[in-house]
Scaffold this active site. Structure first.
Site, PDB file in Angstrom:
ATOM      1  N   TYR A  62     -12.321 -29.209  11.065  1.00 54.13           N
ATOM      2  CA  TYR A  62     -11.453 -28.061  10.808  1.00 54.13           C
ATOM      3  C   TYR A  62     -10.982 -28.065   9.349  1.00 54.13           C
ATOM      4  O   TYR A  62     -11.076 -27.047   8.639  1.00 54.13           O
ATOM      5  CB  TYR A  62     -10.250 -28.126  11.754  1.00 54.13           C
ATOM      6  CG  TYR A  62      -9.191 -27.077  11.489  1.00 54.13           C
ATOM      7  CD1 TYR A  62      -9.358 -25.778  11.931  1.00 54.13           C
ATOM      8  CD2 TYR A  62      -8.011 -27.402  10.807  1.00 54.13           C
ATOM      9  CE1 TYR A  62      -8.377 -24.817  11.702  1.00 54.13           C
ATOM     10  CE2 TYR A  62      -7.033 -26.454  10.578  1.00 54.13           C
ATOM     11  CZ  TYR A  62      -7.214 -25.161  11.023  1.00 54.13           C
ATOM     12  OH  TYR A  62      -6.242 -24.217  10.786  1.00 54.13           O
TER      13      TYR A  62
ATOM     14  N   LYS B 279     -11.796 -25.435   6.117  1.00 55.67           N
ATOM     15  CA  LYS B 279     -10.795 -24.707   5.327  1.00 55.67           C
ATOM     16  C   LYS B 279     -10.920 -25.043   3.834  1.00 55.67           C
ATOM     17  O   LYS B 279     -10.663 -24.183   2.986  1.00 55.67           O
ATOM     18  CB  LYS B 279      -9.386 -25.009   5.849  1.00 55.67           C
ATOM     19  CG  LYS B 279      -9.135 -24.544   7.295  1.00 55.67           C
ATOM     20  CD  LYS B 279      -9.234 -23.030   7.472  1.00 55.67           C
ATOM     21  CE  LYS B 279      -8.699 -22.584   8.840  1.00 55.67           C
ATOM     22  NZ  LYS B 279      -8.781 -21.120   9.038  1.00 55.67           N
TER      23      LYS B 279
HETATM   24  N1  LIG Z   1      -1.140 -22.234  14.046  1.00 57.59           N
HETATM   25  C1  LIG Z   1      -1.100 -23.017  12.976  1.00 57.59           C
HETATM   26  O1  LIG Z   1      -0.295 -23.953  12.889  1.00 57.59           O
HETATM   27  C2  LIG Z   1      -2.045 -22.785  11.821  1.00 57.59           C
HETATM   28  C3  LIG Z   1      -1.881 -23.557  10.667  1.00 57.59           C
HETATM   29  C4  LIG Z   1      -2.726 -23.334   9.573  1.00 57.59           C
HETATM   30  C5  LIG Z   1      -3.690 -22.353   9.649  1.00 57.59           C
HETATM   31  N2  LIG Z   1      -3.830 -21.599  10.793  1.00 57.59           N
HETATM   32  C6  LIG Z   1      -4.888 -20.581  10.807  1.00 57.59           C
HETATM   33  O2  LIG Z   1      -4.334 -19.330  11.223  1.00 57.59           O
HETATM   34  C7  LIG Z   1      -5.350 -18.540  11.839  1.00 57.59           C
HETATM   35  C8  LIG Z   1      -4.820 -17.990  13.159  1.00 57.59           C
HETATM   36  O3  LIG Z   1      -4.504 -19.093  13.993  1.00 57.59           O
HETATM   37  P1  LIG Z   1      -3.496 -19.027  15.233  1.00 57.59           P
HETATM   38  O4  LIG Z   1      -2.597 -20.199  15.107  1.00 57.59           O
HETATM   39  O5  LIG Z   1      -2.948 -17.663  15.365  1.00 57.59           O
HETATM   40  O6  LIG Z   1      -4.534 -19.374  16.405  1.00 57.59           O
HETATM   41  P2  LIG Z   1      -4.795 -18.742  17.841  1.00 57.59           P
HETATM   42  O7  LIG Z   1      -3.523 -18.289  18.478  1.00 57.59           O
HETATM   43  O8  LIG Z   1      -5.664 -19.741  18.530  1.00 57.59           O
HETATM   44  O9  LIG Z   1      -5.646 -17.434  17.509  1.00 57.59           O
HETATM   45  C9  LIG Z   1      -6.921 -17.516  16.964  1.00 57.59           C
HETATM   46  C10 LIG Z   1      -7.561 -16.149  17.023  1.00 57.59           C
HETATM   47  O10 LIG Z   1      -8.877 -16.245  16.447  1.00 57.59           O
HETATM   48  C11 LIG Z   1      -9.774 -15.639  17.365  1.00 57.59           C
HETATM   49  N3  LIG Z   1     -11.139 -16.134  17.200  1.00 57.59           N
HETATM   50  C12 LIG Z   1     -11.609 -17.390  17.269  1.00 57.59           C
HETATM   51  N4  LIG Z   1     -12.947 -17.407  17.089  1.00 57.59           N
HETATM   52  C13 LIG Z   1     -13.316 -16.129  16.909  1.00 57.59           C
HETATM   53  C14 LIG Z   1     -14.559 -15.466  16.684  1.00 57.59           C
HETATM   54  N5  LIG Z   1     -15.718 -16.155  16.619  1.00 57.59           N
HETATM   55  N6  LIG Z   1     -14.563 -14.132  16.519  1.00 57.59           N
HETATM   56  C15 LIG Z   1     -13.424 -13.415  16.595  1.00 57.59           C
HETATM   57  N7  LIG Z   1     -12.227 -13.967  16.839  1.00 57.59           N
HETATM   58  C16 LIG Z   1     -12.177 -15.294  16.988  1.00 57.59           C
HETATM   59  C17 LIG Z   1      -9.194 -15.947  18.731  1.00 57.59           C
HETATM   60  O11 LIG Z   1      -9.784 -15.127  19.724  1.00 57.59           O
HETATM   61  P3  LIG Z   1      -9.783 -15.530  21.307  1.00 57.59           P
HETATM   62  O12 LIG Z   1      -8.413 -15.147  21.834  1.00 57.59           O
HETATM   63  O13 LIG Z   1     -10.900 -14.715  21.866  1.00 57.59           O
HETATM   64  O14 LIG Z   1     -10.038 -17.004  21.376  1.00 57.59           O
HETATM   65  C18 LIG Z   1      -7.735 -15.622  18.452  1.00 57.59           C
HETATM   66  O15 LIG Z   1      -7.528 -14.237  18.466  1.00 57.59           O
HETATM   67  C19 LIG Z   1      -6.572 -19.458  11.991  1.00 57.59           C
HETATM   68  O16 LIG Z   1      -7.500 -19.189  10.957  1.00 57.59           O
HETATM   69  C20 LIG Z   1      -5.986 -20.837  11.818  1.00 57.59           C
HETATM   70  O17 LIG Z   1      -6.930 -21.767  11.356  1.00 57.59           O
HETATM   71  C21 LIG Z   1      -3.024 -21.795  11.872  1.00 57.59           C
END
Ligand SMILES: NC(=O)c1ccc[n+]([C@@H]2O[C@H](COP(=O)([O-])OP(=O)(O)OC[C@H]3O[C@@H](n4cnc5c(N)ncnc54)[C@H](OP(=O)(O)O)[C@@H]3O)[C@@H](O)[C@H]2O)c1
Length: 230
Positions: A155, A159
């Site tokens: 992961y 990034k």
């Molecule tokens: N949460 C944190 O602490 C954190 C920290 C740093 C960075 N981020 C980044 O923030 C972003 C959003 O994360 P989040 O925390 O909101 O995660 P999340 O709640 O797991 O949501 C991830 C989203 O991405 C979608 N997704 C995954 N693979 C996909 C694909 N192949 N095509 C289209 N959609 C896809 C998922 O769809 P489904 O519902 O269908 O699975 C979901 O809508 C990510 O890029 C993550 O790496 C998050």
């Protein structure tokens, strides 16, 4: 009317960004690979008074991404803001020498190549905007400054590579604002309920870059609206 496409907008940070930008008057395109979840999210925003359209898009699949760009062009003649938010984490706490090629490849396919292929497919629509913006949702886990802490290596490397893609795109697209954002550790399905930030806090810098940030702010990595080291 300004338009924004957010990938992975059916839940988590993506949904929160969509909700805020709808509130700021954007026509929001809810990018989601799951039709039911995507439609529900778009309906919820519409019920709150915003303009939202579901757009089916699986960022790991070239055919899905090109079909999404074609569908988008039927509904709007330009795209102002692309938020590359969709992301996965599948390697948990495995050490770098324990991750399989397949796991590594799958992670890069979505988190890194996914961003490049969506940006490539939507670049012609972004070029029709007066001030095109691309926001790549990255992570502090991808920072090289200070060295890796060994957590979720596939992961984090995806990034790091995404940050490279961001910098390259900023150079290749001089009329665009292209930036990477670390949202912090956010309470979502990915971040878990023990995370330190609300979705609202996680969405803040992304919403700002999509709307109020200066158009000449480009090629940067940001957290809390401030530049951080790559
Ligand atoms: N949460 C944190 O602490 C954190 C920290 C740093 C960075 N981020 C980044 O923030 C972003 C959003 O994360 P989040 O925390 O909101 O995660 P999340 O709640 O797991 O949501 C991830 C989203 O991405 C979608 N997704 C995954 N693979 C996909 C694909 N192949 N095509 C289209 N959609 C896809 C998922 O769809 P489904 O519902 O269908 O699975 C979901 O809508 C990510 O890029 C993550 O790496 C998050």
């Amino acid at each position: 009317m300004k338009t924004v496409l957010i990938t992975g907008a059916n839940k988590g940070i993506g949904y929160e960004v969509a909700r805020h930008l709808a509130g700021k008057g954007f026509h929001v395109f809810i990018g989601a690979r799951n039709q039911d979840a995507g439609r529900k999210a778009a309906d919820k925003i519409a019920k709150g008074g915003g303009k939202a359209t579901f757009l089916e898009i699986d960022v790991s699949d070239n055919a899905s991404v090109t079909a999404a760009a074609r569908e988008f062009a039927k509904a709007a003649d330009h795209l102002d803001v692309l938020v590359n938010n969709a992301g996965i984490i599948v390697d948990g706490d495995s050490a770098i020498l324990e991750i399989s090629d397949d796991l590594f490849r799958n992670t890069l396919e979505t988190n890194t190549l996914g961003v490049l292929r969506v940006t490539r497919a939507f670049a012609p629509l972004l070029r029709k905007s007066k001030g095109p913006r691309v926001i790549n949702v990255s992570s502090g886990g991808g920072q090289l400054t200070g060295g890796a802490d060994g957590w979720a290596p596939a992961y984090c490397i995806s990034k790091t590579a995404l940050n490279g893609v961001t910098s390259q795109l900023a150079t290749a697209l001089p009329k665009f604002a292209v930036n990477a954002v670390c949202p912090g550790w956010v309470r979502t399905d990915m971040g878990g309920q023990g995370a330190t930030r609300s979705v609202e806090e996680g969405a803040d810098t992304i919403v700002w870059l999509a709307s109020d940030a200066p158009q000449d702010l480009t090629g940067r990595f940001l957290r809390d609206r401030k530049e951080i080291p790559w």
